[in-house]
Design an enzyme around this catalytic site. Structure first.
Site, PDB file in Angstrom:
ATOM      1  CB  VAL A 161     -43.458  20.200   1.909  1.00 55.92           C
ATOM      2  CG1 VAL A 161     -42.690  20.257   3.218  1.00 55.92           C
ATOM      3  CG2 VAL A 161     -44.427  21.355   1.805  1.00 55.92           C
ATOM      4  CE  LYS A 162     -34.775  16.803  -0.442  1.00 56.51           C
ATOM      5  NZ  LYS A 162     -35.129  15.628  -1.251  1.00 56.51           N
ATOM      6  CB  SER A 163     -42.168  16.634   4.647  1.00 54.66           C
ATOM      7  OG  SER A 163     -42.933  15.706   3.907  1.00 54.66           O
TER       8      SER A 163
END
Ligand code: PMP
Length: 307
Positions: A161-163
């Site tokens: 996840v590109k969080s």
């Protein structure tokens, strides 16, 4: 280098003046890292500004949001149109290299960990931004050091996840290696194999074979990674996705990073072990990737989304 200012930033459906693109200090994401984002590149090409795999980036943004159970108030198509509008309506057509930063975040409403009661907000900024690891890095390769910080565990804070929260891990590694005099970090994952850089996927070449960590051990499912694998196979190279031990990387004939910002940056050294000058396979892939991103290769025309 400070961000080069443009005129406007797209926020929640409209373009607002650059200096007014602000948020409230009690914005949920600012406190708890509950945001998801993307990094996208625009290239000046013969046919105008092209955004590299824009739709695929917006699809990944939606996938990242799904993990946080965040309802993005704009569809992939709407975000694609908004990005094109942002690039079109700013004086960017002469910049050789652009960077686009969409961010989806929980706004200001309630204190406490549950973000789902706060409004979901979206911003898209576009500005000129050159090579991430430097021109010299792209041509002669970077010096890399394994970080003492492990890559986040996929069952703790999924690196898929590109969080915004996930990037604290990247920032710790980046600071550590910069302070030690290296150009970039390399992460080991909790399984003990090589994961990725703090903002790039990792590749190595041994005896003519291109090797990169598997999708579950690689961290972020990089769009550049996937593009480079496609290019490599089209050029007839064997590409293997497998676990890579740290010492195996020292034996590489060639190594490189891939990423939207870093593009394809050769690795010259890993933990002071010499890998060497950028090798023939690295150079061939780099040259082909650059040409594809600039709309010069018919086979990859689908990757060029013109504004
Ligand atoms: N890993 C990490 C941790 C990243 O931040 C990035 C950059 N987005 C990548 C890999 C490469 O992904 P992409 O090629 O999609 O930019």
């Amino acid at each position: 280098m400070p961000i080069e200012k443009t005129n406007t930033i797209w926020m929640d459906g409209k373009l607002v003046p650059w200096d007014e693109a602000n948020v409230h200090v009690l914005t949920h994401t600012l406190h708890y890292g509950t945001g998801v984002f993307e990094g996208i590149r625009g290239y000046k090409t013969k046919s105008g500004t092209s955004i590299f795999r824009l739709t695929d980036h917006m699809r990944r943004l939606h996938r990242s949001a799904k993990v946080l159970m965040m309802e993005v108030p704009f569809s992939v198509e709407q975000l694609v149109d908004a990005t094109k509008q942002t690039v079109r309506e700013n004086p960017l057509s002469e910049a050789p290299l652009l960077y686009i930063r969409p961010l989806v975040y929980f706004g200001y409403q309630e204190m406490g960990l549950n973000p789902l009661t706060s409004p979901v907000r979206v911003a898209i900024a576009a500005f000129p931004w050159g090579t991430y690891l430097g021109e010299e890095g792209v041509s002669t390769g970077v010096r890399v050091k394994t970080s003492s910080w492990q890559r986040i565990d996929m069952n703790a804070l999924p690196p898929q996840v590109k969080s915004t929260a996930g990037y604290l891990n990247s920032v710790l590694a980046k600071i550590e290696v910069l302070k030690a005099g290296y150009d970039e970090a390399l992460f080991i994952n909790p399984q003990g194999t090589i994961a990725e850089g703090p903002g790039e996927n990792f590749f190595m070449v041994r005896e003519g074979v291109i090797i990169t960590p598997t999708r579950t051990t690689a961290g972020l499912d990089g769009i550049t990674r996937e593009s480079v694998i496609t290019i490599a196979r089209d050029l007839g190279y064997e590409v293997r996705e497998e676990g890579i031990a740290r010492a195996d990387a020292y034996f590489a004939d060639e190594a490189f990073f891939t990423g939207t910002a870093a593009e394809l940056t050769p690795i010259r050294e890993i933990d002071d072990r010499l890998i060497g000058e950028p090798g023939p396979i690295t150079k061939k892939l780099q040259e082909t990737y650059f040409a594809a991103a600039r709309g010069e290769i018919e086979t990859y025309r689908d990757w060029n989304e013109y504004v």
